[in-house]
Design a protein around this motif. Structure first.
Motif, PDB file in Angstrom:
ATOM      1  N   ARG A 221       2.162   3.288  -1.191  1.00 11.61           N
ATOM      2  CA  ARG A 221       2.131   4.093   0.217  1.00 11.61           C
ATOM      3  C   ARG A 221       1.098   3.222   1.162  1.00 11.61           C
ATOM      4  NH1 ARG A 221      -0.636   9.874   1.232  1.00 11.61           N
ATOM      5  NH2 ARG A 221      -1.092   9.524   3.523  1.00 11.61           N
ATOM      6  N   THR A 227      -0.223   1.798   9.012  1.00  8.11           N
ATOM      7  CA  THR A 227       1.060   2.217   9.621  1.00  8.11           C
ATOM      8  C   THR A 227       0.651   2.328  11.049  1.00  8.11           C
ATOM      9  OG1 THR A 227       0.237   4.628   9.836  1.00  8.11           O
ATOM     10  CG2 THR A 227       1.410   3.739   8.011  1.00  8.11           C
ATOM     11  N   TYR A 339      -5.974   7.586   3.929  1.00  7.51           N
ATOM     12  CA  TYR A 339      -4.614   8.467   3.309  1.00  7.51           C
ATOM     13  C   TYR A 339      -4.680   9.820   3.659  1.00  7.51           C
ATOM     14  CZ  TYR A 339      -4.038   3.953   1.208  1.00  7.51           C
ATOM     15  OH  TYR A 339      -3.802   2.732   0.713  1.00  7.51           O
ATOM     16  N   GLU A 342      -0.128  10.051   7.788  1.00  6.44           N
ATOM     17  CA  GLU A 342       0.690   9.083   8.254  1.00  6.44           C
ATOM     18  C   GLU A 342       1.394   9.251   9.722  1.00  6.44           C
ATOM     19  OE1 GLU A 342       4.209   9.184   5.372  1.00  6.44           O
ATOM     20  OE2 GLU A 342       2.955   9.590   3.632  1.00  6.44           O
TER      21      GLU A 342
END
Length: 442
Positions: A221, A227, A339, A342
């Motif tokens: 991930r 991202t 984390y 997202e």
């Protein structure tokens, strides 16, 4: 499971999975004091990437139009700077450290070889015997090994996940910065959904630093900042490549209303949005064409040039605001980092971005002259690899000649040659090829 993938998630000294570390996001592989107290770790990271030779080299790497083939072409460097501006503002709006996101954006293409993706494909074939080549894995290698700034202490005691005493640790960026710049956090064959994917972020001999920077991270991930960087990259190149194509006269907006042209265009768009139907691409293109700022044409006039700039501004704002609002709608206010979240990009916006990418590919990159140029570039890369492997190590730059001499096997020697080629610009690759193919006579 691929053996290399399994190895990436094991302790380097035993067969058990690597434990979580207590090191903070700001930790560096080799601890070092700050020469200027008051700066954050991420401000230092940004400065190191911005002042690196590896980043400057991107000025000579193809983006869409090869450098020197136009007066004002976008290069990998200008793209990286534009990506950094987009990512910094989007990240800040979502609560990320803006210097951290900007560092990731500046570094995201730093491993691209001569001739862009064409060179990447050719080098992957040339490097088959030593684990292949991937621009993102090369970026990690540059940041943690090839760009010399810091070295591990010679008297460093052996420790888990520590660099080998005396070896280069590259720019020695923080864990968070390296993680944020890692678009594909797995080795070759380790894609969590597609083991056959050619995308990966680390070579086998760079696994120690990869284990260190990914300790405690969810397997496979990307961190939140990565991202944001990834979307900023998509936004920057999809909009700017279309702008460049319009400016150069390769894209005719009127053609995008033709049923036949749209059908061909949507076939290209499928590579960027697998599984989407032509009707969905059509609706995405219709939405863009319905906007008052969508270009009816381009005539090179001052008003026309202003229109192109407005087009890119409108698209960037549209794509970033949609992602910001959708992400906030899911996670609410507050800082979103590492984390804890997202990035959410609405499907319709992703399809609009995919259509723009397809426009640039179909009308700019797939032109006959570009296909001929890419064929020649592939030959140059392949022949460079053959000539350097078979030739005198003295043909390599000193840093890579040393790496070649220290190689423990043929695979290590080949990797030194691949590293040498990958750090060339388009122009220097052509010059070295010409020198090796036709050496001057005494």
């Amino acid at each position: 499971m691929d053996a290399t993938y399994a190895a990436a998630h094991q302790d380097p000294h035993d067969d058990r999975s690597a434990d979580l570390t207590d090191e903070p996001a700001e930790a560096r592989w080799v601890p070092e004091p700050d020469k200027r107290p008051g700066r954050t770790a991420f401000q230092r990271d940004r400065a190191r990437v911005l002042h690196s030779a590896a980043l400057r080299r991107l000025a000579g790497i193809t983006q869409v139009v090869a450098p020197m083939r136009s007066d004002f072409p976008r290069t990998r460097l200008t793209h990286s700077l534009e990506c950094a501006q987009v990512g910094r503002e989007l990240g800040a709006a979502l609560g990320c450290d803006p210097d951290l996101v900007e560092t990731a954006c500046l570094a995201h293409d730093i491993g691209h070889p001569p001739f862009g993706h064409t060179g990447e494909e050719a080098l992957d074939q040339a490097a088959e015997r030593c684990g292949g080549f991937e621009g993102n894995a090369q970026s990690l290698r540059i940041l943690t090994r090839l760009e010399p700034k810091r070295f591990a202490p010679l008297d460093q005691p052996p420790a888990r996940l520590a660099p080998r005493p005396g070896r280069s640790v590259g720019l020695n960026l923080s864990r968070a910065a390296l993680d944020a710049a890692t678009k594909y956090p797995w080795p070759r064959g380790g894609h969590p959904l597609d083991p056959d994917s050619t995308k990966f972020g680390v070579y086998a001999d760079d696994l120690p630093v990869f284990r260190w920077l990914r300790s405690g991270a969810p397997q496979g991930r990307k961190c939140f900042e990565a991202t944001v960087m990834d979307w900023a990259d998509d936004v920057a190149y999809s909009t700017h490549d279309v702008e460049d194509g319009l400016y150069a006269g390769h894209i005719d907006p009127a053609a995008l209303r033709s049923t036949e042209e749209r059908a061909e265009l949507f076939k290209v768009a499928e590579r960027y949005a697998p599984g989407a139907e032509p009707e969905e691409f059509g609706a995405a293109l219709d939405r863009l064409q319905a906007e008052e700022w969508w270009p009816a044409g381009y005539d090179g006039s001052p008003r026309g040039r202003a229109g192109l700039k407005d087009l890119t501004s409108q698209l960037i704002g549209r794509f970033c605001l949609a992602a910001e609002q959708a992400t906030r709608a899911r996670y609410g206010p507050g800082r979103l980092t590492r984390y804890a979240a997202e990035l959410v990009v609405p499907t319709g916006v992703r399809l609009e971005c995919a259509v723009l990418k397809a426009v640039a590919v179909r009308y700019v990159m797939q032109r006959d002259e570009q296909a001929q140029l890419r064929a020649r570039q592939r030959i140059v890369i392949a022949e460079l690899a053959e000539l350097l492997v078979a030739g005198d190590p003295g043909d390599l730059d000193p840093v890579f000649a040393a790496q070649y001499a220290e190689a423990e096997d043929d695979q290590g020697a080949l990797r030194a040659v691949i590293d040498q080629i990958a750090t060339l610009t388009d122009a220097s690759a052509l010059a070295l090829h010409g020198r090796l193919v036709s050496p001057s006579k005494p």
